[in-house]
Design a protein around this motif. Structure first.
Motif, PDB file in Angstrom:
ATOM      1  N   LEU A   1       0.790  -1.279  -0.048  1.00 30.94           N
ATOM      2  CA  LEU A   1       0.005   0.031   0.028  1.00 30.94           C
ATOM      3  C   LEU A   1       0.912   1.200   0.028  1.00 30.94           C
ATOM      4  N   LYS A   2       1.833   1.325   0.753  1.00 30.64           N
ATOM      5  CA  LYS A   2       2.813   2.341   0.794  1.00 30.64           C
ATOM      6  C   LYS A   2       3.748   2.680  -0.630  1.00 30.64           C
ATOM      7  N   ALA A   3       3.803   1.494  -0.988  1.00 29.92           N
ATOM      8  CA  ALA A   3       4.547   1.512  -2.359  1.00 29.92           C
ATOM      9  C   ALA A   3       3.666   1.844  -3.346  1.00 29.92           C
ATOM     10  N   TYR A   4       2.420   1.894  -3.374  1.00 31.63           N
ATOM     11  CA  TYR A   4       1.570   2.328  -4.508  1.00 31.63           C
ATOM     12  C   TYR A   4       1.078   3.679  -4.058  1.00 31.63           C
ATOM     13  N   GLU A   5       1.068   4.123  -2.996  1.00 28.03           N
ATOM     14  CA  GLU A   5       0.866   5.285  -2.748  1.00 28.03           C
ATOM     15  C   GLU A   5       2.076   6.351  -3.203  1.00 28.03           C
ATOM     16  N   ALA A   6       3.238   5.691  -2.708  1.00 31.60           N
ATOM     17  CA  ALA A   6       4.562   6.605  -3.275  1.00 31.60           C
ATOM     18  C   ALA A   6       4.466   6.513  -4.748  1.00 31.60           C
ATOM     19  N   ALA A   7       4.123   5.495  -5.638  1.00 32.82           N
ATOM     20  CA  ALA A   7       4.117   5.476  -7.016  1.00 32.82           C
ATOM     21  C   ALA A   7       3.133   6.305  -7.498  1.00 32.82           C
ATOM     22  N   LEU A   8       2.087   6.565  -6.809  1.00 26.19           N
ATOM     23  CA  LEU A   8       0.907   7.804  -7.322  1.00 26.19           C
ATOM     24  C   LEU A   8       1.620   9.022  -7.288  1.00 26.19           C
ATOM     25  N   SER A   9       2.128   9.335  -6.172  1.00 30.93           N
ATOM     26  CA  SER A   9       2.913  10.618  -5.959  1.00 30.93           C
ATOM     27  C   SER A   9       3.981  10.985  -7.023  1.00 30.93           C
ATOM     28  N   ALA A  10       4.749   9.986  -7.211  1.00 33.59           N
ATOM     29  CA  ALA A  10       5.803   9.815  -8.024  1.00 33.59           C
ATOM     30  C   ALA A  10       5.318  10.228  -9.516  1.00 33.59           C
ATOM     31  N   SER A  11       4.029   9.545  -9.938  1.00 31.04           N
ATOM     32  CA  SER A  11       3.585   9.366 -11.201  1.00 31.04           C
ATOM     33  C   SER A  11       2.992  10.974 -11.445  1.00 31.04           C
ATOM     34  N   GLU A  12       2.390  11.488 -10.332  1.00 29.65           N
ATOM     35  CA  GLU A  12       2.038  12.874 -10.596  1.00 29.65           C
ATOM     36  C   GLU A  12       3.099  13.793 -10.743  1.00 29.65           C
ATOM     37  N   ALA A  13       4.248  13.638  -9.819  1.00 27.69           N
ATOM     38  CA  ALA A  13       5.322  14.521 -10.229  1.00 27.69           C
ATOM     39  C   ALA A  13       5.762  14.296 -11.453  1.00 27.69           C
ATOM     40  N   ARG A  14       6.033  13.049 -11.931  1.00 30.29           N
ATOM     41  CA  ARG A  14       6.568  12.993 -13.293  1.00 30.29           C
ATOM     42  C   ARG A  14       5.623  13.561 -14.440  1.00 30.29           C
ATOM     43  N   GLN A  15       4.395  13.671 -14.131  1.00 35.77           N
ATOM     44  CA  GLN A  15       3.507  14.092 -15.374  1.00 35.77           C
ATOM     45  C   GLN A  15       3.463  15.786 -15.348  1.00 35.77           C
ATOM     46  N   GLN A  16       3.658  16.333 -13.990  1.00 35.50           N
ATOM     47  CA  GLN A  16       3.919  17.689 -14.059  1.00 35.50           C
ATOM     48  C   GLN A  16       5.159  18.162 -14.588  1.00 35.50           C
ATOM     49  N   SER A  17       6.190  17.344 -14.196  1.00 36.83           N
ATOM     50  CA  SER A  17       7.433  17.472 -15.068  1.00 36.83           C
ATOM     51  C   SER A  17       7.441  17.528 -16.482  1.00 36.83           C
ATOM     52  N   LEU A  18       6.769  16.370 -16.966  1.00 37.88           N
ATOM     53  CA  LEU A  18       6.500  16.137 -18.251  1.00 37.88           C
ATOM     54  C   LEU A  18       5.835  17.411 -18.828  1.00 37.88           C
ATOM     55  N   GLU A  19       4.669  17.919 -18.336  1.00 35.49           N
ATOM     56  CA  GLU A  19       4.142  18.944 -18.875  1.00 35.49           C
ATOM     57  C   GLU A  19       5.075  20.385 -18.754  1.00 35.49           C
ATOM     58  N   TYR A  20       5.885  20.490 -17.823  1.00 28.05           N
ATOM     59  CA  TYR A  20       6.593  21.797 -17.767  1.00 28.05           C
ATOM     60  C   TYR A  20       7.775  21.437 -18.756  1.00 28.05           C
ATOM     61  N   ALA A  21       8.456  20.355 -19.035  1.00 26.66           N
ATOM     62  CA  ALA A  21       9.339  20.043 -20.279  1.00 26.66           C
ATOM     63  C   ALA A  21       8.628  20.130 -21.243  1.00 26.66           C
ATOM     64  N   THR A  22       7.532  19.911 -21.613  1.00 31.50           N
ATOM     65  CA  THR A  22       6.573  20.037 -23.140  1.00 31.50           C
ATOM     66  C   THR A  22       6.594  21.761 -23.241  1.00 31.50           C
ATOM     67  N   GLU A  23       6.448  22.509 -22.035  1.00 31.49           N
ATOM     68  CA  GLU A  23       6.146  23.850 -22.615  1.00 31.49           C
ATOM     69  C   GLU A  23       7.601  24.324 -22.767  1.00 31.49           C
ATOM     70  N   ARG A  24       8.689  23.937 -21.937  1.00 27.20           N
ATOM     71  CA  ARG A  24      10.310  24.663 -22.398  1.00 27.20           C
ATOM     72  C   ARG A  24      10.636  24.013 -23.827  1.00 27.20           C
ATOM     73  N   TYR A  25      10.245  22.798 -24.069  1.00 26.68           N
ATOM     74  CA  TYR A  25      10.542  22.189 -25.400  1.00 26.68           C
ATOM     75  C   TYR A  25       9.978  23.274 -26.599  1.00 26.68           C
ATOM     76  N   ASP A  26       8.749  23.598 -26.262  1.00 29.22           N
ATOM     77  CA  ASP A  26       7.816  24.248 -27.169  1.00 29.22           C
ATOM     78  C   ASP A  26       8.548  25.658 -27.629  1.00 29.22           C
ATOM     79  N   VAL A  27       9.219  26.114 -26.510  1.00 25.46           N
ATOM     80  CA  VAL A  27       9.688  27.222 -26.623  1.00 25.46           C
ATOM     81  C   VAL A  27      11.391  27.328 -26.846  1.00 25.46           C
ATOM     82  N   GLY A  28      11.604  26.215 -27.046  1.00 24.01           N
ATOM     83  CA  GLY A  28      13.050  25.902 -27.499  1.00 24.01           C
ATOM     84  C   GLY A  28      14.265  26.020 -26.297  1.00 24.01           C
ATOM     85  N   LEU A  29      13.786  25.990 -24.775  1.00 27.02           N
ATOM     86  CA  LEU A  29      14.639  26.034 -24.081  1.00 27.02           C
ATOM     87  C   LEU A  29      15.139  24.538 -23.561  1.00 27.02           C
ATOM     88  N   ILE A  30      14.949  23.556 -24.082  1.00 24.20           N
ATOM     89  CA  ILE A  30      15.432  22.202 -23.706  1.00 24.20           C
ATOM     90  C   ILE A  30      15.532  21.556 -25.273  1.00 24.20           C
TER      91      ILE A  30
END
Length: 481
Positions: free
Chosen positions: A407-436
């Protein structure tokens, strides 16, 4: 259209519909477990053991019945034998037939028969528990295999979705390269990413196929090529069993778990074996009855007649004068055939009955050794019961810890997935303007996909761990409708 053609078309569509439905059958978890209960070889073998235990009980009950045997013989004697009519030795052939019936019954034998019946009843209970244990093990294995197939299905969907996103990104980058906005190297990088996505899909498909094959083999399915399961969406909820303490789960399990009941039944069987062995120390009393009859095929004397070859014999003399002999007429036997066989059987029949008492005095210590051997088996059964309790306690604590950790591993995986999804959205924005560059963007995508897969893995691992814990708490693997 003619009526004949209409009928043919209807039959065709009906057959096609049946065939399609057969190929599209999706197995639920309940259906898989129910099918395995009827077809699994291990379960069938346990059921055969139960049938043998029932046969053994029939043997024990039959020991109370009398025993009855019949015997008969017909013999020929050829050679030098005494002629029963003349009393002389002659070379002849004689025949003789005998028939008999013996009946016996145990009146007392140290209560061994009674204890054998009680033992047989306990053995049946143990065999029934063994069937239940095998069914539970198979159900648990099927649930694990079923959840593994579900995980592989979800993981394949994640990989396929990732491929779609990367292909769209590839098209977008191709347009940017053509317009001179980004370098051609970005296009090569995304093409490599798409190729890796396709490879991941092939791997996921193979893993899914192998997991389906494993589940089909557990079900003993012959036609497993088209086997598939229903895509149920299992919600992750905290089971009420998780609110229990490990001690509470163990205390409930020790009274309900089948392996404990099997060990207790085997201990009771060992106790009866000692009583059976001790019964041989006591005297035994049997009643018996025998019936015998016989018949002979030899000639018999039916009368006498004067002997023409030797009419008389001298038996003395009158007044001692040899000239005045005293003569006695001689007779010879008149021989006839044997009496009718049935008449002889009726005339020669006989009966005998009585009681036979057997008192053991010395038998090479066989009874003593059997008693000692039975005591050793009882000690073995006691140790087995204690071992089962120790194993159960360890398994309960392990299952409880695994479920909490899952259960703890699942909850941690959910938190990590949400963080990775936000990181991907941020990376998409930066890639669209040529920053990465595209490499950094692909790395963010890969981490997001891996996080999604980890969520799925921990989700189904938690569901299975909870089912194991509920299993020890007495909740069946599948819920009956």
């Amino acid at each position: 259209m003619s009526s004949k053609k209409t009928v043919i078309l209807l039959l065709f569509f009906t057959f096609f519909s049946i065939l399609t439905n057969a190929q599209e059958k999706k197995w639920t978890l309940n259906e898989c477990v129910a099918y395995a209960m009827e077809h699994n070889i291990s379960i069938q073998q346990s059921e055969l053991d139960e049938k043998l235990a029932d046969i053994n009980r029939s043997d024990a009950l039959a020991a109370f019945l009398p025993t009855a045997t019949s015997r008969g013989s017909h013999s020929w004697t050829i050679g030098l034998n005494q002629n029963i009519t003349t009393g002389l030795l002659e070379n002849q052939t004689t025949q003789f037939t005998s028939f008999g019936v013996d009946v016996g019954i145990d009146i007392y034998n140290g209560l061994q028969n009674q204890n054998r019946v009680r033992r047989a009843n306990l053995a049946i209970i143990a065999a029934q528990y063994q069937v239940t244990k095998m069914q539970e093990d198979v159900a648990l294995n099927i649930a694990n295999a079923y959840l593994q197939v579900l995980f592989n299905k979800e993981n394949l969907k994640v990989q396929q979705e990732q491929l779609k996103l990367d292909e769209k990104q590839k098209e977008r980058i191709a347009d940017l390269v053509e317009g001179g906005v980004v370098p051609r190297g970005d296009l090569l990088d995304i093409e490599a990413t798409v190729a890796a996505d396709k490879q991941n899909i092939i791997t996921a498909e193979n893993t899914l196929l192998i997991s389906k094959l494993s589940l089909a083999q557990l079900l003993q399915l012959e036609d497993f090529q088209d086997f598939d399961i229903a895509e149920s969406d299992y919600e992750v909820t905290e089971s009420s069993v998780m609110l229990q303490s490990p001690d509470a789960i163990y205390n409930k399990a020790i009274n309900e778990r089948t392996e404990i009941k099997i060990a207790e039944a085997n201990l009771a069987v060992a106790e009866k074996d000692i009583k059976i062995a001790r019964g041989a120390y006591q005297p035994s009393l049997q009643g018996f009855y025998s019936f015998d009859t016989r018949a002979s095929y030899a000639d018999q004397i039916i009368g006498f007649e004067p002997d023409p070859n030797n009419p008389s014999s001298v038996v003395g003399f009158l007044n001692g004068d040899s000239d005045l002999p005293v003569l006695q007429p001689n007779f010879r036997s008149i021989l006839g055939g044997p009496d009718a066989i049935l008449d002889q059987f009726d005339r020669n029949k006989g009966h005998s009955f009585g009681l036979a008492l057997t008192i053991p005095i010395l038998n090479g210590f066989s009874v003593r050794n059997n008693v000692q051997r039975s005591k050793v088996e009882r000690e073995r059964a006691e140790l087995q019961l204690e071992q089962q309790k120790v194993d159960l306690e360890r398994n309960v604590y392990t299952a409880y810890t695994d479920a909490k950790g899952a259960l703890k591993a699942y909850e941690a995986a959910l938190s990590a997935s949400e963080a990775r999804q936000q990181s991907l959205e941020y990376a998409t924005e930066r890639y669209d303007v040529g920053l990465i560059n595209v490499l950094d963007f692909n790395q963010a995508q890969t981490l997001a996909v891996n996080a999604q897969s980890e969520v799925l893995r921990t989700k189904y691992d938690y569901i299975f761990r909870v089912k194991i814990l509920e299993f020890y708490f007495g909740i069946p693997i599948i819920q009956q409708p």
